[in-house]
Design a protein around this motif. Structure first.
Motif, PDB file in Angstrom:
ATOM      1  N   ARG A 146       0.851  -1.181   0.000  1.00 18.57           N
ATOM      2  CA  ARG A 146       0.000   0.000   0.000  1.00 18.57           C
ATOM      3  C   ARG A 146       0.894   1.242   0.000  1.00 18.57           C
ATOM      4  O   ARG A 146       1.917   1.247   0.655  1.00 18.57           O
ATOM      5  CB  ARG A 146      -0.900   0.012   1.253  1.00 18.57           C
ATOM      6  CG  ARG A 146      -1.857  -1.188   1.330  1.00 18.57           C
ATOM      7  CD  ARG A 146      -2.742  -1.050   2.568  1.00 18.57           C
ATOM      8  NE  ARG A 146      -3.686  -2.147   2.699  1.00 18.57           N
ATOM      9  CZ  ARG A 146      -3.438  -3.284   3.361  1.00 18.57           C
ATOM     10  NH1 ARG A 146      -2.268  -3.445   3.961  1.00 18.57           N
ATOM     11  NH2 ARG A 146      -4.336  -4.235   3.433  1.00 18.57           N
ATOM     12  N   PRO A 147       0.577   2.325  -0.684  1.00 17.13           N
ATOM     13  CA  PRO A 147      -0.614   2.567  -1.504  1.00 17.13           C
ATOM     14  C   PRO A 147      -0.377   2.345  -3.001  1.00 17.13           C
ATOM     15  O   PRO A 147      -1.050   2.957  -3.813  1.00 17.13           O
ATOM     16  CB  PRO A 147      -0.894   4.042  -1.217  1.00 17.13           C
ATOM     17  CG  PRO A 147       0.490   4.621  -1.105  1.00 17.13           C
ATOM     18  CD  PRO A 147       1.347   3.555  -0.482  1.00 17.13           C
ATOM     19  N   LEU A 148       0.587   1.501  -3.362  1.00 20.16           N
ATOM     20  CA  LEU A 148       0.926   1.293  -4.759  1.00 20.16           C
ATOM     21  C   LEU A 148       0.191   0.129  -5.397  1.00 20.16           C
ATOM     22  O   LEU A 148       0.337  -0.106  -6.586  1.00 20.16           O
ATOM     23  CB  LEU A 148       2.445   1.041  -4.896  1.00 20.16           C
ATOM     24  CG  LEU A 148       3.379   2.090  -4.306  1.00 20.16           C
ATOM     25  CD1 LEU A 148       4.822   1.746  -4.630  1.00 20.16           C
ATOM     26  CD2 LEU A 148       3.026   3.480  -4.821  1.00 20.16           C
ATOM     27  N   ASN A 149      -0.574  -0.609  -4.613  1.00 23.82           N
ATOM     28  CA  ASN A 149      -1.187  -1.829  -5.127  1.00 23.82           C
ATOM     29  C   ASN A 149      -2.573  -2.020  -4.530  1.00 23.82           C
ATOM     30  O   ASN A 149      -2.708  -2.376  -3.356  1.00 23.82           O
ATOM     31  CB  ASN A 149      -0.296  -3.026  -4.781  1.00 23.82           C
ATOM     32  CG  ASN A 149      -0.684  -4.281  -5.525  1.00 23.82           C
ATOM     33  OD1 ASN A 149      -1.688  -4.325  -6.226  1.00 23.82           O
ATOM     34  ND2 ASN A 149       0.118  -5.320  -5.370  1.00 23.82           N
ATOM     35  N   HIS A 150      -3.608  -1.810  -5.346  1.00 24.05           N
ATOM     36  CA  HIS A 150      -4.957  -1.936  -4.792  1.00 24.05           C
ATOM     37  C   HIS A 150      -5.316  -3.384  -4.468  1.00 24.05           C
ATOM     38  O   HIS A 150      -6.279  -3.641  -3.761  1.00 24.05           O
ATOM     39  CB  HIS A 150      -5.995  -1.315  -5.747  1.00 24.05           C
ATOM     40  CG  HIS A 150      -6.261  -2.094  -6.986  1.00 24.05           C
ATOM     41  ND1 HIS A 150      -5.687  -1.778  -8.191  1.00 24.05           N
ATOM     42  CD2 HIS A 150      -7.066  -3.164  -7.220  1.00 24.05           C
ATOM     43  CE1 HIS A 150      -6.118  -2.621  -9.118  1.00 24.05           C
ATOM     44  NE2 HIS A 150      -6.946  -3.475  -8.559  1.00 24.05           N
ATOM     45  N   HIS A 151      -4.530  -4.352  -4.949  1.00 24.44           N
ATOM     46  CA  HIS A 151      -4.782  -5.753  -4.619  1.00 24.44           C
ATOM     47  C   HIS A 151      -4.482  -6.069  -3.158  1.00 24.44           C
ATOM     48  O   HIS A 151      -4.927  -7.093  -2.639  1.00 24.44           O
ATOM     49  CB  HIS A 151      -3.916  -6.662  -5.487  1.00 24.44           C
ATOM     50  CG  HIS A 151      -4.141  -6.526  -6.954  1.00 24.44           C
ATOM     51  ND1 HIS A 151      -3.263  -5.880  -7.785  1.00 24.44           N
ATOM     52  CD2 HIS A 151      -5.161  -6.939  -7.746  1.00 24.44           C
ATOM     53  CE1 HIS A 151      -3.719  -5.915  -9.024  1.00 24.44           C
ATOM     54  NE2 HIS A 151      -4.872  -6.538  -9.028  1.00 24.44           N
ATOM     55  N   ALA A 152      -3.681  -5.228  -2.512  1.00 21.63           N
ATOM     56  CA  ALA A 152      -3.240  -5.517  -1.151  1.00 21.63           C
ATOM     57  C   ALA A 152      -4.393  -5.661  -0.174  1.00 21.63           C
ATOM     58  O   ALA A 152      -4.232  -6.265   0.890  1.00 21.63           O
ATOM     59  CB  ALA A 152      -2.282  -4.421  -0.669  1.00 21.63           C
ATOM     60  N   ARG A 153      -5.564  -5.152  -0.532  1.00 20.16           N
ATOM     61  CA  ARG A 153      -6.717  -5.237   0.380  1.00 20.16           C
ATOM     62  C   ARG A 153      -7.342  -6.632   0.401  1.00 20.16           C
ATOM     63  O   ARG A 153      -8.113  -6.942   1.303  1.00 20.16           O
ATOM     64  CB  ARG A 153      -7.773  -4.208  -0.031  1.00 20.16           C
ATOM     65  CG  ARG A 153      -7.322  -2.771   0.080  1.00 20.16           C
ATOM     66  CD  ARG A 153      -8.509  -1.828  -0.058  1.00 20.16           C
ATOM     67  NE  ARG A 153      -9.121  -1.920  -1.366  1.00 20.16           N
ATOM     68  CZ  ARG A 153      -8.785  -1.163  -2.411  1.00 20.16           C
ATOM     69  NH1 ARG A 153      -7.797  -0.280  -2.286  1.00 20.16           N
ATOM     70  NH2 ARG A 153      -9.399  -1.288  -3.571  1.00 20.16           N
ATOM     71  N   VAL A 154      -7.044  -7.451  -0.609  1.00 24.18           N
ATOM     72  CA  VAL A 154      -7.639  -8.791  -0.703  1.00 24.18           C
ATOM     73  C   VAL A 154      -6.570  -9.819  -0.352  1.00 24.18           C
ATOM     74  O   VAL A 154      -5.538  -9.883  -1.025  1.00 24.18           O
ATOM     75  CB  VAL A 154      -8.183  -9.051  -2.119  1.00 24.18           C
ATOM     76  CG1 VAL A 154      -8.782 -10.449  -2.222  1.00 24.18           C
ATOM     77  CG2 VAL A 154      -9.227  -8.001  -2.476  1.00 24.18           C
ATOM     78  N   PRO A 155      -6.766 -10.621   0.686  1.00 21.72           N
ATOM     79  CA  PRO A 155      -5.712 -11.523   1.162  1.00 21.72           C
ATOM     80  C   PRO A 155      -5.076 -12.387   0.077  1.00 21.72           C
ATOM     81  O   PRO A 155      -3.851 -12.461  -0.011  1.00 21.72           O
ATOM     82  CB  PRO A 155      -6.437 -12.386   2.207  1.00 21.72           C
ATOM     83  CG  PRO A 155      -7.496 -11.483   2.748  1.00 21.72           C
ATOM     84  CD  PRO A 155      -7.969 -10.692   1.558  1.00 21.72           C
ATOM     85  N   GLU A 156      -5.864 -13.011  -0.768  1.00 29.66           N
ATOM     86  CA  GLU A 156      -5.279 -13.922  -1.754  1.00 29.66           C
ATOM     87  C   GLU A 156      -4.553 -13.182  -2.875  1.00 29.66           C
ATOM     88  O   GLU A 156      -3.699 -13.748  -3.556  1.00 29.66           O
ATOM     89  CB  GLU A 156      -6.349 -14.831  -2.356  1.00 29.66           C
ATOM     90  CG  GLU A 156      -7.305 -14.143  -3.308  1.00 29.66           C
ATOM     91  CD  GLU A 156      -8.344 -15.107  -3.857  1.00 29.66           C
ATOM     92  OE1 GLU A 156      -8.423 -15.232  -5.091  1.00 29.66           O
ATOM     93  OE2 GLU A 156      -9.079 -15.721  -3.061  1.00 29.66           O
TER      94      GLU A 156
END
Length: 304
Positions: A146-156
């Protein structure tokens, strides 16, 4: 156990209003450099201008914008800022130290934020590094912490990357927005590892990338290939309809052709989504042929 529905795997570009805001901030800072009342104020304004650059280059994704206007603005701001230094000999020293300290604090904070996000690791390694699945020049539009990767919010998906191609017009090779205009479209995707295909879908049409085009409701990953290495699942998504060369149950070897990049699923433009997971938890990606971490803003040149 609760199953988390994967979020959009689409690359989120630096939107035009945000881009204009950063340009406006840069131009405003250039004006303040030329109107600074003393040397201390000039250096304070220079620190804020540098902070705007770090914000645009580090947290934004400027290479997605058309090359010529982006480079023109960058060069113009740099030349104007450097030119203002000619005023320094004629300016008084000044005593507004608090403004200078504030500007330096903002600059350092942004540099640290970007550095930490780019070097972030989940301390969840792969059983063995992957081979980069694409050839040519690619741009990481989502990747890192974060904050460079919006995928980081989803565990998998926390260690996922989104990869787009680069052309004369940002991520496109010509001005129109047909899928074939995007530099990533139709590029070969090869197996990044040995393993067995546990899921392969090839029936979804590409999303309409034209202005005003309607989104087709599809599963998030669209056309995809999931490979079980025996230790983790490696997922490649948003492939072009009709391009897959493997089916569920097939055993694949590293470097084997799987299909082509496309724009199927929950996506806004052609790209490849890649991540690896173990027991529903995303892993840190590593590659045998690409050194270091993949983070937003990095250009990867991979050739056989």
């Amino acid at each position: 156990m609760e199953t988390v529905q994967p979020e959009s795997s689409s690359p989120r570009r630096l939107r035009l209003p945000q881009g204009l805001l950063i340009i406006a901030l840069a131009l405003w800072n250039v004006i303040t450099l030329w109107t600074a009342r003393d040397r201390t104020a000039w250096f304070a304004d220079l620190a804020i201008l540098a902070a705007c650059y770090v914000l645009a280059e580090g947290i934004g994704a400027p290479a997605q914008q058309p090359r010529l206007p982006r480079r023109t603005v960058e060069a113009g701001v740099a030349v104007a800022a450097l030119g203002s230094a000619a005023r320094l000999p004629g300016l008084p020293s000044g005593d507004g130290v608090s403004g200078l300290v504030g500007g330096v604090v903002v600059l350092v904070a942004l540099v640290v934020l970007v550095a930490v996000a780019r070097t972030h690791t989940w301390r969840a390694p792969l059983s063995r590094p992957l081979r980069f699945p694409l050839e040519g020049e690619w741009y990481v539009v989502q990747g890192g912490g974060r904050p460079l990767n919006h995928h980081a919010r989803v565990p998998e998906q926390r260690g996922a990357v989104d990869l787009v191609g680069l052309g004369r017009y940002g991520t496109r090779t010509r001005r129109d927005r047909e899928p074939t205009a995007f530099a990533a479209y139709g590029r070969a995707v090869r197996a990044p590892c040995d393993g067995r295909v546990v899921s392969a879908t090839d029936g979804f049409e590409d999303q309409d990338t034209r202005p005003g085009g309607r989104a087709r409701y599809q599963p998030a990953y669209g056309n995809h290939v999931f490979i079980d290495t025996g230790r983790e699942i490696v997922k490649l998504a948003h492939l072009r309809a009709g391009s897959l060369t493997v089916s569920q149950g097939d055993v694949v070897r590293v470097g084997q052709l799987l299909g082509e990049t496309g724009n199927s699923g929950n996506t806004t433009e052609p790209h490849l989504h890649l991540h690896a997971e173990r027991d529903g938890v995303g892993l840190d990606l590593r590659f045998t042929d690409v050194p270091g971490r993949l983070y937003r803003g990095r250009v990867i040149r991979a050739f056989p």
